[in-house]
Enzyme design. Structure first.
Site: not given
Ligand code: PLP
Length: 403
Positions: A333, A155
């Protein structure tokens, strides 16, 4: 394809945080939801809601390349789906060894740590080579493991991990391990072949693909079961109690249909590539802006992690926001403590470089020119900020988190 975005709204270069809704989804939810009852009710209103969540399962199977008999368990989002997979597999497991990577989202990494701290699981993290996973010692690490959880795409950096090869290697040595993949940042951006790869469970999130917040799914290979995490009703084949989030599920299906009608995954990816390129051209005016991931490493088409030497990322995020551009930094932060991104530190970046790194993650909005403008705006912010310090170069925190 016209853009339906309000031209005065901010330019979303933080799509990995929340993608933003595909055009028309709100109006469709408002219109349709008036006739929905509880999907567990036998009356017609209940059955209309039931039809919504059943029809959406097929679309989810298709986008992740699941088999027709694989189960789709609706959840409130990816955090819940990741918890359900890991904790659900862990209950009753005989081999209490869990393997993951240091690049995972906190919803995986913190769950793994919790299993280690409270349930006696041994944790093994895959070694890394810069931004990539080192698969050299894979055999050693996965031997005897009960659960293996590796994300499809990061992410923060957008780096894609080679799930097909990883699963192939795992199956040679440890055919009975449960393999879970957090595919949140890959869904609708790159092709996914869950059944072909031989993965047991895949997580996705509605608001990362253009649906509403509050819906997600855990897709389970046919015959694979997870112990429920919540006690309650028998919804979702007894694996997830509670009334399903029908509006969010409807929006996932709506978004997936919209994507299919607009060139599919390849079409979305091509628009993202164009927007990312336009942003980089716009920001290029600022002089030295350095991608932290080498160009030969595959990334999802919408993400680039950029270091701006001499500029604190948290300041840049705030400055860009004031000028209508959404960005993200990996640091949290608060209370005078700035914690650089654990993902970037795990990849070997220094504290200083991590503090100077922003994540740019564009949408597939067809108005590519806007992303050039966004880049140009960020370039101006960089000029103004050069040389200013971060909010704190003080204590290090434990786990920063970026969505
Ligand atoms: N996994 C990844 C790779 C993510 O980027 C996110 C984003 O926040 C999540 C899990 C969690 O997603 P959610 O906001 O649907 O709980």
């Amino acid at each position: 394809m016209p853009s339906e975005r309000n031209p005065t709204s901010p330019i979303n270069c933080d799509a990995n945080g929340t993608f933003g809704l595909v055009p028309g989804v709100c109006a469709a939810v408002a219109e349709e939801s008036a006739s929905w009852g509880n999907p567990s009710s036998v009356h017609q209103a209940g059955q209309r809601a039931r039809a919504v969540i059943e029809e959406a399962r097929d679309a989810v199977r298709e986008i992740v390349g699941a088999g027709p008999r694989d189960a789709v368990v609706w959840t409130s989002g990816a955090t819940e789906a990741n918890n359900l997979a890991l904790r659900g597999f862990a209950q009753g497991a005989l081999r209490k060894v869990i393997v993951s990577s240091p690049f995972e989202h906190p919803s995986v990494l913190e769950t793994v740590r919790h299993l280690g701290d409270h349930d006696g699981w041994s944790i093994r993290l895959l070694p890394v080579l810069g931004h990539e996973l080192s698969l050299e010692k894979l055999a050693e690490i996965i031997d005897g493991a009960g659960i293996i959880s590796v994300m499809l795409a990061n992410n923060e950096t957008g780096v894609i991990y080679p799930i097909r090869s990883i699963v192939r290697e795992i199956r040679k040595i440890n055919p009975s391990a449960m393999i879970h993949v957090d595919a949140v940042q890959g869904v609708s951006r790159i092709p996914i072949a869950m059944a072909e790869w031989g993965v047991d469970a895949i997580t996705l999130s509605g608001h990362k693909i253009g649906g509403l917040q509050g819906g997600g799914a855990l897709v389970l290979r046919s015959g694979v079961l997870v112990e429920p995490e919540m006690t309650g009703g028998a919804q979702e084949e007894g694996m997830r109690a509670g009334t399903q989030p029908v509006a969010a599920i409807y929006s996932i299906h709506y978004a997936l249909r919209w994507i299919a009608q607009h060139g599919g995954v390849a079409g979305r990816a091509a628009r993202m590539v164009a927007n990312r390129k336009a942003f980089l051209e716009g920001v290029g005016k600022a002089g030295r802006v350095e991608p932290t991931v080498a160009p030969m490493i595959p990334t999802v088409p919408n993400t680039v992690s950029l270091r701006v030497p001499g500029v604190a990322a948290d300041f840049l995020v705030v400055a860009a926001d004031l000028h209508g551009v959404l960005l993200s930094s990996g640091s949290a932060c608060s209370s005078g403590t700035q914690r650089p991104s654990p993902v970037l530190l795990s990849a070997g970046l220094s504290q200083e470089v991590a503090r100077e790194t922003v994540r740019v993650s564009v949408t597939d909005d067809p108005d590519t020119e806007r992303f050039y403008q966004a880049g140009a705006i960020v370039a101006e912010c960089i000029e103004r900020l050069k040389g200013r310090a971060s909010c704190s170069h003080g204590k290090e925190g434990s786990v920063g988190s970026m969505s």
